[in-house]
Design a protein around this motif. Structure first.
Motif, mmCIF file in Angstrom:
data_model
loop_
_atom_site.group_PDB
_atom_site.id
_atom_site.type_symbol
_atom_site.label_atom_id
_atom_site.label_comp_id
_atom_site.label_asym_id
_atom_site.label_seq_id
_atom_site.Cartn_x
_atom_site.Cartn_y
_atom_site.Cartn_z
ATOM 1 N N GLN A 1 0.825 -1.209 0.000
ATOM 2 C CA GLN A 1 0.000 0.000 0.000
ATOM 3 C C GLN A 1 0.859 1.259 0.000
ATOM 4 O O GLN A 1 0.571 2.212 -0.729
ATOM 5 N N VAL A 2 1.912 1.306 0.813
ATOM 6 C CA VAL A 2 2.751 2.510 0.860
ATOM 7 C C VAL A 2 3.505 2.676 -0.453
ATOM 8 O O VAL A 2 3.659 3.796 -0.955
ATOM 9 N N PHE A 3 3.947 1.575 -1.044
ATOM 10 C CA PHE A 3 4.621 1.649 -2.350
ATOM 11 C C PHE A 3 3.660 2.211 -3.406
ATOM 12 O O PHE A 3 4.011 3.122 -4.155
ATOM 13 N N SER A 4 2.469 1.654 -3.474
ATOM 14 C CA SER A 4 1.483 2.094 -4.467
ATOM 15 C C SER A 4 1.087 3.550 -4.249
ATOM 16 O O SER A 4 0.937 4.308 -5.215
ATOM 17 N N ALA A 5 0.916 3.936 -3.007
ATOM 18 C CA ALA A 5 0.557 5.326 -2.701
ATOM 19 C C ALA A 5 1.644 6.277 -3.177
ATOM 20 O O ALA A 5 1.355 7.344 -3.716
ATOM 21 N N ARG A 6 2.911 5.896 -3.009
ATOM 22 C CA ARG A 6 4.007 6.768 -3.461
ATOM 23 C C ARG A 6 3.920 7.012 -4.956
ATOM 24 O O ARG A 6 4.052 8.146 -5.421
ATOM 25 N N LEU A 7 3.668 5.970 -5.737
ATOM 26 C CA LEU A 7 3.569 6.153 -7.185
ATOM 27 C C LEU A 7 2.395 7.060 -7.546
ATOM 28 O O LEU A 7 2.531 7.965 -8.372
ATOM 29 N N ARG A 8 1.246 6.822 -6.923
ATOM 30 C CA ARG A 8 0.062 7.644 -7.216
ATOM 31 C C ARG A 8 0.285 9.097 -6.809
ATOM 32 O O ARG A 8 0.006 10.026 -7.581
ATOM 33 N N VAL A 9 0.806 9.310 -5.610
ATOM 34 C CA VAL A 9 1.045 10.666 -5.100
ATOM 35 C C VAL A 9 2.053 11.397 -5.983
ATOM 36 O O VAL A 9 1.886 12.583 -6.282
ATOM 37 N N MET A 10 3.076 10.700 -6.451
ATOM 38 C CA MET A 10 4.076 11.306 -7.325
ATOM 39 C C MET A 10 3.452 11.689 -8.670
ATOM 40 O O MET A 10 3.634 12.802 -9.152
ATOM 41 N N ASP A 11 2.693 10.772 -9.272
ATOM 42 C CA ASP A 11 2.105 11.046 -10.590
ATOM 43 C C ASP A 11 1.019 12.118 -10.531
ATOM 44 O O ASP A 11 0.832 12.857 -11.498
ATOM 45 N N THR A 12 0.319 12.223 -9.401
ATOM 46 C CA THR A 12 -0.733 13.242 -9.262
ATOM 47 C C THR A 12 -0.201 14.522 -8.619
ATOM 48 O O THR A 12 -0.962 15.458 -8.386
ATOM 49 N N LYS A 13 1.091 14.534 -8.318
ATOM 50 C CA LYS A 13 1.790 15.719 -7.798
ATOM 51 C C LYS A 13 1.185 16.239 -6.498
ATOM 52 O O LYS A 13 1.030 17.437 -6.300
ATOM 53 N N GLN A 14 0.897 15.325 -5.593
ATOM 54 C CA GLN A 14 0.401 15.679 -4.262
ATOM 55 C C GLN A 14 1.598 15.779 -3.315
ATOM 56 O O GLN A 14 1.824 14.929 -2.457
ATOM 57 N N TRP A 15 2.373 16.845 -3.503
ATOM 58 C CA TRP A 15 3.655 16.976 -2.810
ATOM 59 C C TRP A 15 3.517 17.083 -1.310
ATOM 60 O O TRP A 15 4.462 16.744 -0.582
ATOM 61 N N GLU A 16 2.368 17.519 -0.800
ATOM 62 C CA GLU A 16 2.171 17.589 0.648
ATOM 63 C C GLU A 16 2.087 16.189 1.265
ATOM 64 O O GLU A 16 2.389 16.002 2.446
ATOM 65 N N LEU A 17 1.698 15.182 0.476
ATOM 66 C CA LEU A 17 1.592 13.809 0.974
ATOM 67 C C LEU A 17 2.879 13.009 0.767
ATOM 68 O O LEU A 17 3.138 12.040 1.487
ATOM 69 N N TYR A 18 3.671 13.381 -0.222
ATOM 70 C CA TYR A 18 4.848 12.597 -0.595
ATOM 71 C C TYR A 18 5.784 12.309 0.591
ATOM 72 O O TYR A 18 6.169 11.153 0.797
ATOM 73 N N PRO A 19 6.141 13.305 1.401
ATOM 74 C CA PRO A 19 7.082 12.997 2.492
ATOM 75 C C PRO A 19 6.501 12.063 3.548
ATOM 76 O O PRO A 19 7.242 11.356 4.217
ATOM 77 N N THR A 20 5.189 12.018 3.684
ATOM 78 C CA THR A 20 4.567 11.188 4.726
ATOM 79 C C THR A 20 4.703 9.694 4.435
ATOM 80 O O THR A 20 4.387 8.882 5.303
ATOM 81 N N LEU A 21 5.183 9.334 3.263
ATOM 82 C CA LEU A 21 5.329 7.931 2.884
ATOM 83 C C LEU A 21 6.753 7.419 3.099
ATOM 84 O O LEU A 21 7.056 6.270 2.811
ATOM 85 N N HIS A 22 7.630 8.289 3.626
ATOM 86 C CA HIS A 22 9.045 7.979 3.786
ATOM 87 C C HIS A 22 9.501 8.230 5.219
ATOM 88 O O HIS A 22 8.943 9.085 5.912
ATOM 89 N N THR A 23 10.558 7.528 5.626
ATOM 90 C CA THR A 23 11.168 7.801 6.922
ATOM 91 C C THR A 23 11.902 9.143 6.849
ATOM 92 O O THR A 23 12.223 9.626 5.758
ATOM 93 N N GLU A 24 12.161 9.724 8.002
ATOM 94 C CA GLU A 24 12.887 11.009 8.053
ATOM 95 C C GLU A 24 14.241 10.899 7.348
ATOM 96 O O GLU A 24 14.681 11.840 6.708
#
Length: 180
Positions: free
Chosen positions: A26-49
């Motif tokens: 789910q986190v992998f898939s969300a990263r691809l979707r968030v990147m392609d839809t340019k939801q930059w406010e969500l992108y960092p929330t899918l990664h560790t600090e």
């Protein structure tokens, strides 16, 4: 955020192992979707600090994001978000479509895992009325960590098997500054 205590996967029930793998997918898939839809406010929330990304190898070395003097490597989720958003949504907006397939996920503990995903991506942009494009195939090699009960991406490396692009695809890129 703090990490939970590691527990060997042999201590996890089959249901807990399946749930962990599903959450990683789910986190992998969300990263691809968030990147392609340019939801930059969500992108960092899918990664560790402290995420490390080595996904820039297909770019000319002088146009790769870098950490310090090391091209092609970005460290930290804010720096990674800046680097990817500057590439896809900077002065020239790129439309992208990323696909991940056939995940091979291995749980190393109750809070750490690694995986390999077959990938395909396509990117397009307009160059004064001429459509430029890139179509690539390869694999994402990733590591994941469960932090405060949530699986996040902690490492990513992209290896490309093949890439086809128009002659002017990289012409919009300037030398990339240090994202940190």
């Amino acid at each position: 955020m703090t990490e939970t205590t590691d527990r060997p996967t042999s201590d996890l029930s089959a249901a807990e192992q399946l749930l962990a793998i599903h959450e990683i997918e789910q986190v992998f898939s969300a990263r691809l979707r968030v990147m392609d839809t340019k939801q930059w406010e969500l992108y960092p929330t899918l990664h560790t600090e402290d995420v490390v990304s080595e996904t820039w190898g297909g770019l000319p070395s002088d146009k790769q994001p870098r950490t310090g003097e090391q091209p092609g490597r970005v460290v930290g989720r804010e720096a990674l978000t800046r680097a990817i958003s500057n590439f896809l949504d900077g002065p020239v907006s790129i439309t992208s479509a990323h696909h991940g397939h056939c995940p091979e996920i291995v749980l190393e503990s109750a809070t750490s895992a690694r995986g390999v995903w077959a990938m395909e991506d396509e990117l397009w942009w307009d160059n004064d009325g001429v459509e430029e494009s890139l179509h690539g195939w390869g694999h994402y090699h990733e590591e994941y960590r469960k932090v405060d009960g949530v699986w996040l991406i902690s490492y990513r490396k992209l290896t490309r098997l093949r890439e086809v692009h128009t002659p002017g695809f990289f012409s919009f890129l300037k030398r990339t500054p240090d994202p940190s």
